[in-house]
Design a protein around this motif. Structure first.
Motif, mmCIF file in Angstrom:
data_model
loop_
_atom_site.group_PDB
_atom_site.id
_atom_site.type_symbol
_atom_site.label_atom_id
_atom_site.label_comp_id
_atom_site.label_asym_id
_atom_site.label_seq_id
_atom_site.Cartn_x
_atom_site.Cartn_y
_atom_site.Cartn_z
ATOM 1 N N ASN A 26 -14.662 14.389 -26.865
ATOM 2 C CA ASN A 26 -13.568 15.365 -26.755
ATOM 3 C C ASN A 26 -12.705 15.131 -25.516
ATOM 4 O O ASN A 26 -11.485 15.280 -25.547
ATOM 5 N N SER A 27 -13.346 14.748 -24.422
ATOM 6 C CA SER A 27 -12.632 14.642 -23.142
ATOM 7 C C SER A 27 -11.967 13.285 -22.923
ATOM 8 O O SER A 27 -11.069 13.156 -22.095
ATOM 9 N N CYS A 28 -12.405 12.255 -23.662
ATOM 10 C CA CYS A 28 -11.814 10.932 -23.497
ATOM 11 C C CYS A 28 -10.391 10.902 -24.055
ATOM 12 O O CYS A 28 -10.009 11.712 -24.894
ATOM 13 N N ASP A 29 -9.637 9.907 -23.611
ATOM 14 C CA ASP A 29 -8.263 9.734 -24.082
ATOM 15 C C ASP A 29 -8.189 8.868 -25.336
ATOM 16 O O ASP A 29 -7.210 8.934 -26.082
ATOM 17 N N LEU A 30 -9.237 8.078 -25.560
ATOM 18 C CA LEU A 30 -9.205 7.122 -26.662
ATOM 19 C C LEU A 30 -10.617 6.826 -27.145
ATOM 20 O O LEU A 30 -11.526 6.631 -26.342
ATOM 21 N N THR A 50 -9.533 13.652 -30.570
ATOM 22 C CA THR A 50 -9.140 12.517 -29.727
ATOM 23 C C THR A 50 -8.568 11.360 -30.560
ATOM 24 O O THR A 50 -9.055 11.080 -31.659
ATOM 25 N N LYS A 51 -7.557 10.696 -30.012
ATOM 26 C CA LYS A 51 -6.949 9.546 -30.682
ATOM 27 C C LYS A 51 -7.998 8.448 -30.879
ATOM 28 O O LYS A 51 -8.848 8.212 -30.006
ATOM 29 N N GLU A 65 -8.436 -7.235 -25.134
ATOM 30 C CA GLU A 65 -7.317 -7.458 -24.208
ATOM 31 C C GLU A 65 -6.447 -6.204 -24.096
ATOM 32 O O GLU A 65 -6.035 -5.817 -22.996
ATOM 33 N N GLU A 66 -6.160 -5.564 -25.247
ATOM 34 C CA GLU A 66 -5.325 -4.356 -25.249
ATOM 35 C C GLU A 66 -6.002 -3.222 -24.475
ATOM 36 O O GLU A 66 -5.363 -2.521 -23.672
ATOM 37 N N ILE A 67 -7.303 -3.049 -24.738
ATOM 38 C CA ILE A 67 -8.041 -1.932 -24.131
ATOM 39 C C ILE A 67 -8.147 -2.115 -22.618
ATOM 40 O O ILE A 67 -7.956 -1.172 -21.842
#
Length: 288
Positions: A26-30, A50-51, A65-67
């Motif tokens: 719940n608290s993470c951004d991704l 969460t996304k 790489e993106e992460i």
């Protein structure tokens, strides 16, 4: 500072989801999910908004790489989940975790569901030390090589994962290589139709052959290798040198090829074969 959380999810029973896991997701951004469709059902059940993006073995390099770029530049927290159980255990993720650590980003692990430890805990088989092999190869020659490695491993407790369509074939092959082994075969752990098959390899094979739903569900095999034989280190070292020499001169292999083949055949670990090859190299150089 950004953080990467490694979050276990239930292997079958949603009641095994911890409060901390729900709070973290719940608290993470991704959220990085092996299968977004599968994980979406879990998120819906716990009302987590969460996304989420996909992260699996087919896009692992690109996604990593993106992460990492996001974690380094956007000061966000991400959570890694798999379809079931603890990420990175016979599932995608370890490459991301390694690269994140190498970039100096903090990695935080949560405790939770794991088919591996659940099966070990109910197996009745010695667990002071064990060797985990995940899914063994499908090709017969490669499977035989893998089982020879298990047979010759002084760590006698072993754990495999297997699919329902191949479970009986795997037990039959275990019988060929380790006919005196004790097995605890666990099916559908934590689910409604959970079942275990325990006994000698012959007993377990009979139980599975008589079970009508044998080709349904996922399996974890915990076994104890009663066929392992202690080897004299001196004799073993001499025979390993002889085998490598044989491969070098009869097969006209390079040292590297001889080492790789000896390891694949289960004659010795790659490290043992490599050490022996260095000694052989010194002998050859002296003869020149």
């Amino acid at each position: 500072m950004s953080k990467l959380y490694v979050v276990p999810t239930p292997i079958g029973n949603l009641g095994d989801m911890t409060n901390r896991a729900v709070e973290t997701l719940n608290s993470c951004d991704l959220i990085l999910a092996e299968d977004t469709r599968h994980t979406q059902k879990l998120l819906n059940y716990f009302n987590i908004k969460t996304k989420m993006i996909s992260y699996h073995k087919f896009n692992e390099k690109q996604r990593s790489e993106e992460i990492i770029h996001k974690l380094l530049n956007e000061d966000i927290n991400a959570a890694l989940v798999t379809d079931a159980g603890t990420p990175c255990i016979s599932d995608p993720g370890y490459e991301l975790v390694r690269e994140v650590r190498e970039k100096g980003i903090e990695v935080i692990g949560l405790t939770g569901a794991s088919a591996l430890t659940t099966a070990l805990s109910i197996s009745g088989i010695e667990t002071y030390e064990f060797a985990f092999y995940g899914f063994l190869p499908r090709k017969k020659s490669e499977l035989d090589t893998a089982l020879k490695r298990v047979l010759n491993n002084p760590v006698k407790t072993f754990v495999f994962y297997e699919s329902p369509k191949r479970i009986i074939s795997l037990i039959e092959n275990i019988k060929i290589h380790m006919p005196n082994s004790t097995l605890c075969v666990c099916k559908e752990l934590t689910k409604i139709h959970e079942k275990t098959f325990y006994g000698s390899v012959d007993d377990v094979l009979e139980q599975l052959n008589n079970y009508s739903d044998v080709e349904k569900g996922e399996y974890v095999i915990v076994g104890y290798n009663n066929d392992y034989q202690e080897k004299d280190d001196t004799d073993n070292q001499l025979s390993l040198h002889a085998i490598l020499f044989d491969k070098l001169f009869k097969n006209e292999y390079s040292l590297k090829e001889a080492v790789n083949e000896a390891a694949l055949e289960g004659i010795a670990s790659k490290n043992e074969a490599y050490k022996a090859s260095l000694e052989i190299k010194k002998i050859i150089e002296k003869l020149r």
